[in-house]
Scaffold this motif. Structure first.
Motif, PDB file in Angstrom:
ATOM      1  N   ARG A 180       3.599  16.165  -1.706  1.00 48.31           N
ATOM      2  CA  ARG A 180       4.491  15.053  -1.407  1.00 48.31           C
ATOM      3  C   ARG A 180       3.983  14.346  -0.155  1.00 48.31           C
ATOM      4  NH1 ARG A 180       9.727  13.969  -2.749  1.00 48.31           N
ATOM      5  NH2 ARG A 180      10.115  16.102  -3.490  1.00 48.31           N
ATOM      6  N   ARG A 181       3.721  13.071  -0.293  1.00 49.36           N
ATOM      7  CA  ARG A 181       3.286  12.295   0.875  1.00 49.36           C
ATOM      8  C   ARG A 181       4.491  11.934   1.725  1.00 49.36           C
ATOM      9  NH1 ARG A 181       0.014  10.299  -3.266  1.00 49.36           N
ATOM     10  NH2 ARG A 181      -2.203  10.445  -2.846  1.00 49.36           N
ATOM     11  N   LYS A 182       4.221  11.750   2.993  1.00 50.94           N
ATOM     12  CA  LYS A 182       5.289  11.320   3.892  1.00 50.94           C
ATOM     13  C   LYS A 182       5.662   9.881   3.613  1.00 50.94           C
ATOM     14  CE  LYS A 182       4.195  14.426   7.715  1.00 50.94           C
ATOM     15  NZ  LYS A 182       3.841  14.517   9.144  1.00 50.94           N
ATOM     16  N   GLN A 239       0.829  -1.207   0.000  1.00 48.71           N
ATOM     17  CA  GLN A 239       0.000   0.000   0.000  1.00 48.71           C
ATOM     18  C   GLN A 239       0.860   1.252   0.000  1.00 48.71           C
ATOM     19  OE1 GLN A 239      -2.342  -0.898   3.476  1.00 48.71           O
ATOM     20  NE2 GLN A 239      -4.074  -1.638   2.275  1.00 48.71           N
ATOM     21  N   ASP A 240       1.936   1.208   0.775  1.00 52.07           N
ATOM     22  CA  ASP A 240       2.852   2.347   0.805  1.00 52.07           C
ATOM     23  C   ASP A 240       3.501   2.554  -0.565  1.00 52.07           C
ATOM     24  OD1 ASP A 240       4.156   4.428   2.350  1.00 52.07           O
ATOM     25  OD2 ASP A 240       5.989   3.254   2.138  1.00 52.07           O
ATOM     26  N   GLN A 241       3.888   1.436  -1.196  1.00 55.98           N
ATOM     27  CA  GLN A 241       4.482   1.525  -2.533  1.00 55.98           C
ATOM     28  C   GLN A 241       3.472   2.069  -3.546  1.00 55.98           C
ATOM     29  OE1 GLN A 241       7.386   1.402  -3.542  1.00 55.98           O
ATOM     30  NE2 GLN A 241       7.308   1.075  -5.753  1.00 55.98           N
ATOM     31  N   LEU A 242       2.209   1.674  -3.399  1.00 54.25           N
ATOM     32  CA  LEU A 242       1.183   2.181  -4.304  1.00 54.25           C
ATOM     33  C   LEU A 242       1.040   3.690  -4.164  1.00 54.25           C
ATOM     34  CD1 LEU A 242      -1.035   1.459  -6.354  1.00 54.25           C
ATOM     35  CD2 LEU A 242      -2.606   1.167  -4.432  1.00 54.25           C
ATOM     36  N   HIS A 243       1.096   4.188  -2.930  1.00 54.71           N
ATOM     37  CA  HIS A 243       1.033   5.640  -2.712  1.00 54.71           C
ATOM     38  C   HIS A 243       2.224   6.338  -3.364  1.00 54.71           C
ATOM     39  CE1 HIS A 243      -1.558   4.801   1.083  1.00 54.71           C
ATOM     40  NE2 HIS A 243      -2.273   4.854   0.000  1.00 54.71           N
ATOM     41  N   HIS A 244       3.413   5.728  -3.238  1.00 55.05           N
ATOM     42  CA  HIS A 244       4.597   6.328  -3.864  1.00 55.05           C
ATOM     43  C   HIS A 244       4.451   6.372  -5.375  1.00 55.05           C
ATOM     44  CE1 HIS A 244       6.103   6.196   0.056  1.00 55.05           C
ATOM     45  NE2 HIS A 244       6.853   5.097   0.019  1.00 55.05           N
ATOM     46  N   LEU A 245       3.937   5.291  -5.959  1.00 50.44           N
ATOM     47  CA  LEU A 245       3.756   5.245  -7.413  1.00 50.44           C
ATOM     48  C   LEU A 245       2.734   6.273  -7.869  1.00 50.44           C
ATOM     49  CD1 LEU A 245       3.812   1.384  -8.017  1.00 50.44           C
ATOM     50  CD2 LEU A 245       5.521   3.028  -8.786  1.00 50.44           C
ATOM     51  N   GLU A 246       1.669   6.422  -7.092  1.00 51.28           N
ATOM     52  CA  GLU A 246       0.662   7.430  -7.452  1.00 51.28           C
ATOM     53  C   GLU A 246       1.252   8.830  -7.368  1.00 51.28           C
ATOM     54  OE1 GLU A 246      -2.422   6.495  -4.716  1.00 51.28           O
ATOM     55  OE2 GLU A 246      -3.398   5.040  -6.052  1.00 51.28           O
ATOM     56  N   GLU A 247       2.083   9.042  -6.362  1.00 50.66           N
ATOM     57  CA  GLU A 247       2.749  10.342  -6.238  1.00 50.66           C
ATOM     58  C   GLU A 247       3.703  10.583  -7.409  1.00 50.66           C
ATOM     59  OE1 GLU A 247       6.162  12.144  -3.367  1.00 50.66           O
ATOM     60  OE2 GLU A 247       4.496  11.127  -2.366  1.00 50.66           O
TER      61      GLU A 247
END
Length: 585
Positions: A579-581, A210-218
């Motif tokens: 930018r997400r944390k 899930q964290d990786q998905l957020h990074h990819l979306e960012e």
């Protein structure tokens, strides 16, 4: 909201987008359609991780930190490969079990033995038929019964090779040894269990994925902004929208980074302006409903959140209509809040408000799990026990609700003539209220009804479509009147659905209560079956009530009220580049 244009050197576009992402204030729109191989690659990677997340489900008590230490997209690969193997094994198991079921009535036998008999000049055919419809065989052919199951006879016909048999033959699988088939099934099951266990451990990487998905979306958002900028070899620019109170932050960033910045008011017909809804704390719970429905007021549209919450709470209470159900909702809300203390608070506050309103309505009508005033339960407001009174109350709510919409429009229009047209529609709505009482409840309308219609109709015709040309103004007003007067009456009457659904819910409750009370069985059996009937009946009724709220309680706000207000719910949520944390680890 302000429209902004940020201009930077072409060589500095990447650093400019990074700085804007760190600032987190600009809702960026494309200047040119973003098209780059980098975007396609990020889309594929995001889809890959999403598929992996959709493949595994969280398993409580299973934690594998070794999995979380691996690269997330490598874990996604492993999940998809394991799931693929698991799918193929499931297909194999299904086929093996089909073969075992097909062979079961015949039992195990040697196919080599059959071939040996055929080499000796005999033909053997397997058949299946009802006991009363066994085939008529020619002379020289013999039928040997193998088994009988479910009225079917399983048999083998033996005949010389030269004899022609007209028989629909049963085709069995290549393997005719049930023991061997069972061994295959056992081996596949062991392998399947191993893969399933592996997938369970891979599921512990869900937060990692899930964290990786957020990074990819960012990263995808960053890439789209970067490749959606306009400009030439020297300069690049992007456009977007910023809340007015945060323009100073952007201006300071522009000075610090050497950007040119243009700030302007959005055009009235600009369809790209996002909506940022800031709600008072007491209204914040209704945001849950908007998010669940996926609706957002347009930038130029009114924020009806407070009005929505007020009337929706009343509608919810009437539709559910039972203090007992309201108590269940309230207890469930408090328990879930205790179980999930870190969850967002808005849903719990919303259901707390709705539960309290339902309890209040149930107490006023004296309704507790379908037991009403006629059953000896005290009714706080006996007037509400009369169906005609409640229907009249629903018409009154409709008239008030829709009047709020037109008065609100008039206040927004201010001193323009069209504001008089809106107030005239409010006058017609109250005429509709009295007409609905006359037609549906047979109440004698007051003489004021004709005055309300007269003033309203004249006002709509004269002021709904103001124009310097009187003929065009009157013509436009007549058009609006003809299109809207019948609909306005239907809209007021449509609020009677609150009574209808609430009455139907009460009838269902009472029916199940009567079923449970009417049981005549010995001892504890009556209590047990009665309890099951009550649990099932009231549980079903609660689900039907929830559906009624979604269909009717929401509709009266989103369609009837919003239609009279002129809302189209065409908004796009303000979503700044941010930018997400990053998770630590």
């Amino acid at each position: 909201m302000k429209k902004v244009t940020v201009v930077c050197l072409a060589d500095a576009r990447t650093s400019a987008v990074e700085a804007l992402r760190d600032l987190g204030t600009v809702h960026v729109v494309d200047v040119v359609p973003p098209d780059a191989a980098e975007i396609d690659q990020l889309l594929r990677r995001r889809e890959h991780v999403e598929r992996a997340l959709n493949t595994v489900k969280p398993r409580h008590g299973i934690v594998d930190r070794i999995v979380e230490a691996e690269a997330p997209e490598a874990v996604a690969d492993e999940i998809l490969k394991t799931a693929g193997k698991l799918g193929k094994l499931d297909e194999q198991l299904a086929e093996i079990r089909r073969q075992a079921e097909q062979l079961s009535p015949w039992g195990s036998f040697s196919r080599a033995r059959l071939e040996e008999l055929q080499q000796r000049g005999l033909q053997l055919k397997l058949g299946q038929a009802p006991a009363a419809k066994l085939p008529q065989l020619p002379q020289g052919a013999t039928l040997h019964e193998v088994n009988r199951q479910g009225g079917q006879v399983y048999f083998v016909v033996v005949a010389p090779e030269s004899l022609e048999l007209e028989l629909e033959e049963v085709v069995l699988p290549d393997c005719t040894d049930l023991g061997e088939i069972a061994a295959k099934e056992a081996r596949c099951q062991v392998e399947r269990d191993q893969l399933s266990h592996k997938l369970d451990h891979l599921a512990s990487a869900i937060p990692h994925l899930q964290d990786q998905l957020h990074h990819l979306e960012e990263d995808l958002a960053f890439s789209k902004v970067q490749h959606g900028m306009g400009g030439d070899r020297t300069l690049s620019y992007l456009q977007g929208y910023v809340p007015a109170k945060r323009v100073e932050e952007l201006s300071a960033a522009a000075k610090a980074n050497g950007w040119a910045l243009r700030v302007e008011e959005p055009a009235e017909d600009d369809a790209q302006v996002p909506t940022l809804v800031s709600l008072p704390k007491w209204v914040e719970p209704i945001r849950v409903v908007f998010q669940g429905l996926g609706i957002m007021p347009g930038y130029a549209e009114l924020d009806i959140s407070a009005c929505f919450l007020l009337f929706f709470s009343v509608f919810f209470a009437i539709l559910i209509g039972d203090a007992g159900y309201g108590g269940i909702f309230l207890v469930a809300t408090l328990v879930l809040r205790k179980v999930f203390p870190k969850a967002p608070s808005q849903p719990f506050w919303l259901f707390g408000i709705l539960s309290a309103c339902t309890i209040a309505w149930g107490v006023m009508t004296g309704t507790y799990f379908g037991i009403g005033g006629q059953d000896g339960v005290r009714t706080l407001v006996p007037w509400l026990r009369n169906d005609a009174n409640v229907m009249g109350l629903c018409f009154l709510l409709g008239a008030i609700h829709l009047t709020v919409a037109h008065v609100w429009n008039a206040l927004v229009l201010g001193r323009r003539l069209k504001a008089l047209g809106e107030l005239s529609w409010a006058s017609i709505l109250w005429g509709n209220y009295f007409l609905a009482g006359f037609l549906v409840l047979e109440k004698k309308p007051p003489q004021a009804m004709l005055w309300l219609y007269g003033v309203g109709i004249v006002g709509v015709v004269l002021f709904s479509s103001p124009n310097r040309n009187p003929l065009k103004a009157v013509g436009g007003g007549l058009g609006e009147l003809l299109l809207g007067i019948v609909n306005s009456f239907v809209d007021v009457v449509s609020y009677v659905r609150l009574f209808a659904v609430g009455a139907a819910s009460l009838a269902v409750e009472q029916s199940f209560n009567q079923m449970a009370a009417g049981l005549s069985m010995p001892g504890p059996l009556t209590v047990l079956i009665g309890a099951l009937i009550l649990i099932f009946g009231h549980g079903l009724n609660i689900m039907l009530g929830a559906m009624g709220v979604l269909v009717h309680g929401i509709r009266l706000n989103v369609l009837e009220f919003s239609g009279h207000l002129g809302m189209q719910w065409s908004g796009k949520a303000y979503a700044p580049l941010v930018r997400r944390k990053r998770a630590e680890g």
